[in-house]
Design a protein around this motif. Structure first.
Motif, mmCIF file in Angstrom:
data_model
loop_
_atom_site.group_PDB
_atom_site.id
_atom_site.type_symbol
_atom_site.label_atom_id
_atom_site.label_comp_id
_atom_site.label_asym_id
_atom_site.label_seq_id
_atom_site.Cartn_x
_atom_site.Cartn_y
_atom_site.Cartn_z
ATOM 1 N N PRO A 118 0.822 -1.212 0.000
ATOM 2 C CA PRO A 118 0.000 0.000 0.000
ATOM 3 C C PRO A 118 0.859 1.267 0.000
ATOM 4 O O PRO A 118 2.026 1.232 0.377
ATOM 5 C CB PRO A 118 -0.798 -0.115 1.310
ATOM 6 N N LEU A 119 0.263 2.363 -0.420
ATOM 7 C CA LEU A 119 0.995 3.638 -0.483
ATOM 8 C C LEU A 119 1.026 4.335 0.869
ATOM 9 O O LEU A 119 0.035 4.349 1.593
ATOM 10 C CB LEU A 119 0.307 4.584 -1.474
ATOM 11 N N PHE A 120 2.172 4.920 1.184
ATOM 12 C CA PHE A 120 2.293 5.754 2.382
ATOM 13 C C PHE A 120 2.746 7.143 1.942
ATOM 14 O O PHE A 120 3.652 7.273 1.120
ATOM 15 C CB PHE A 120 3.272 5.120 3.378
ATOM 16 N N TYR A 121 2.075 8.157 2.500
ATOM 17 C CA TYR A 121 2.284 9.520 2.007
ATOM 18 C C TYR A 121 3.333 10.304 2.781
ATOM 19 O O TYR A 121 3.656 9.984 3.917
ATOM 20 C CB TYR A 121 0.952 10.294 2.043
ATOM 21 N N SER A 122 3.799 11.384 2.123
ATOM 22 C CA SER A 122 4.709 12.299 2.801
ATOM 23 C C SER A 122 3.905 13.133 3.794
ATOM 24 O O SER A 122 2.675 13.046 3.849
ATOM 25 C CB SER A 122 5.386 13.201 1.773
ATOM 26 N N LYS A 123 4.608 13.946 4.571
ATOM 27 C CA LYS A 123 3.904 14.781 5.547
ATOM 28 C C LYS A 123 4.531 16.178 5.559
ATOM 29 O O LYS A 123 5.658 16.377 5.108
ATOM 30 C CB LYS A 123 3.984 14.160 6.942
ATOM 31 N N ILE A 124 3.780 17.120 6.107
ATOM 32 C CA ILE A 124 4.334 18.453 6.311
ATOM 33 C C ILE A 124 4.028 18.876 7.741
ATOM 34 O O ILE A 124 2.872 18.803 8.178
ATOM 35 C CB ILE A 124 3.725 19.468 5.320
ATOM 36 N N LEU A 125 5.075 19.252 8.449
ATOM 37 C CA LEU A 125 4.887 19.817 9.778
ATOM 38 C C LEU A 125 4.638 21.309 9.556
ATOM 39 O O LEU A 125 5.555 22.054 9.251
ATOM 40 C CB LEU A 125 6.139 19.580 10.630
ATOM 41 N N LEU A 126 3.371 21.707 9.638
ATOM 42 C CA LEU A 126 3.025 23.104 9.358
ATOM 43 C C LEU A 126 3.616 24.036 10.409
ATOM 44 O O LEU A 126 4.132 25.099 10.111
ATOM 45 C CB LEU A 126 1.504 23.287 9.355
ATOM 46 N N PHE A 127 3.502 23.598 11.682
ATOM 47 C CA PHE A 127 4.032 24.391 12.785
ATOM 48 C C PHE A 127 4.649 23.453 13.802
ATOM 49 O O PHE A 127 4.149 22.360 14.007
ATOM 50 C CB PHE A 127 2.910 25.185 13.467
ATOM 51 N N GLY A 128 5.706 23.926 14.440
ATOM 52 C CA GLY A 128 6.278 23.137 15.545
ATOM 53 C C GLY A 128 7.720 22.725 15.353
ATOM 54 O O GLY A 128 8.319 22.129 16.237
ATOM 55 N N GLU A 129 8.323 23.015 14.168
ATOM 56 C CA GLU A 129 9.720 22.613 13.983
ATOM 57 C C GLU A 129 10.588 23.220 15.099
ATOM 58 O O GLU A 129 10.404 24.372 15.467
ATOM 59 C CB GLU A 129 10.253 22.995 12.587
ATOM 60 N N TYR A 130 11.470 22.403 15.657
ATOM 61 C CA TYR A 130 12.329 22.773 16.797
ATOM 62 C C TYR A 130 11.540 23.001 18.083
ATOM 63 O O TYR A 130 11.941 22.547 19.150
ATOM 64 C CB TYR A 130 13.229 23.985 16.489
ATOM 65 N N GLY A 131 10.405 23.692 18.008
ATOM 66 C CA GLY A 131 9.631 23.957 19.218
ATOM 67 C C GLY A 131 9.184 22.679 19.916
ATOM 68 O O GLY A 131 9.221 22.586 21.142
ATOM 69 N N ILE A 132 8.768 21.682 19.123
ATOM 70 C CA ILE A 132 8.236 20.456 19.759
ATOM 71 C C ILE A 132 9.315 19.724 20.564
ATOM 72 O O ILE A 132 8.998 18.962 21.448
ATOM 73 C CB ILE A 132 7.533 19.483 18.768
ATOM 74 N N ILE A 133 10.584 19.985 20.255
ATOM 75 C CA ILE A 133 11.657 19.392 21.068
ATOM 76 C C ILE A 133 11.515 19.934 22.493
ATOM 77 O O ILE A 133 11.844 19.286 23.467
ATOM 78 C CB ILE A 133 13.061 19.749 20.490
ATOM 79 N N LYS A 134 11.041 21.166 22.586
ATOM 80 C CA LYS A 134 10.888 21.809 23.905
ATOM 81 C C LYS A 134 9.419 21.999 24.273
ATOM 82 O O LYS A 134 9.046 22.984 24.907
ATOM 83 C CB LYS A 134 11.617 23.167 23.907
#
Length: 309
Positions: A4-20
């Motif tokens: 089956p196909l698995f899709y790409s994703k986009i992190l709209l918000f949260g890059e680096y921030g989610i680490i903290k």
């Protein structure tokens, strides 16, 4: 065989921030996808992918058996017969190429797996995230597990904090809307590990830490809330602030040739740019209230619309 196909994703918000522990919002991006496959006459790419899968299998054997177990006889048999991951997802572009592969392997070979069809409680989502984090660490050194989770569920995911995530709905797109979220191709590949280590190094600096908490995370959280509520006016106000903070504090993550373009967007209000994933190359995310204007201002670059307002 073709899985089956698995899709790409986009992190709209949260890059680096989610680490903290900031909020984050990640959405599936169906433009790119990948599937496990076996061919009679494999290409050079397929052979390279198959080699990588062989190393991945060795790595998976060392994972904590209490966390996840696989049907290794089946998996090894398929890998020996030349199985590879046939993917249109660009690598090093911040759209989750390794996440889709991890999701595909888990889906096909994990024993006792959590399926998409069951009631996905918060415990199950966190369990999946933990499994995917351990699996994907083979590719990045340290993974949050969110990319594979997004790819596996094919649903938008709202990150409230490290141990509070939920599948969510996002406002439906206005197909005739003038505003858009778009991807801008930087034309170069970004590598996650070096960018994350620059970030971790910066975190030792007290000034950087308080900027992250008082500005970056504050506006990231506000952007997530605005987007989910469909409050476009407030969203653009907060995105502009976020774009400014990134330009001032995350310069190494922005390819040098884009510093001027970034500034130009803030000055003209035609568009606002932000990091897509860890940065350093790959895609840059853009937000605009008028896509025609943004297209004109960025006509030297390749843009792809992800979402219409």
């Amino acid at each position: 065989m073709k899985g089956p196909l698995f899709y790409s994703k986009i992190l709209l918000f949260g890059e680096y921030g989610i680490i903290k522990d900031s909020k984050g919002l990640s959405i599936p991006y169906n433009f790119y996808n990948g599937a496990l496959k076996v061919d009679e006459n494999p290409s050079t790419e397929a052979i390279k992918s198959n080699d990588s899968l062989k190393r991945f299998v060795t790595y998976l054997k060392d994972l904590d058996k209490d966390l996840v177990t696989f049907n290794f006889s089946e998996l090894e048999k398929d890998v020996e017969s030349g199985m590879y991951f046939d993917s249109s997802i660009p690598q090093g572009y911040g759209v989750g190429s390794s996440g889709a592969l991890v999701a595909a392997i888990y889906d096909k070979y994990a024993t006792d797996k959590i399926t998409v069809l069951e009631n996905l409680t918060r415990e199950k989502l966190l369990r999946l995230k933990e499994i995917f984090s351990a699996m994907e660490s083979f590719f990045h050194g340290k993974s949050s597990g969110l990319d594979p989770l997004n790819s596996y569920l094919s649903l938008p995911i709202l990150i409230n904090s490290k141990d509070n995530i939920e599948a969510t709905g996002i406002p439906s797109q206005k197909t005739d809307g003038k505003g858009a979220v778009f991807l801008l191709d930087s034309g170069s590949v970004g590598e996650t590990a070096p960018m994350v280590s620059i970030f971790m190094e910066n975190m030792k600096n007290e000034g950087f830490r308080s900027m992250l908490k008082d500005q970056f995370i504050k506006h990231t959280d506000a952007c997530v809330d605005d987007f989910l509520k469909g409050d476009i006016k407030s969203l653009f106000k907060n995105t502009k602030q976020l774009s400014k903070i990134v330009l001032n504090n995350f310069k190494p993550m922005i390819p040098a040739q884009f510093h001027e373009l970034w500034k130009n967007g803030l000055e003209t209000n035609d568009y606002y740019l932000k990091l897509c994933g860890s940065g350093g190359g790959g895609y840059i995310l853009g937000f605009t209230e008028n896509f025609d204007k943004a297209k004109e201002a960025l006509k030297a670059h390749k843009l792809e619309v992800v979402y219409n307002f």
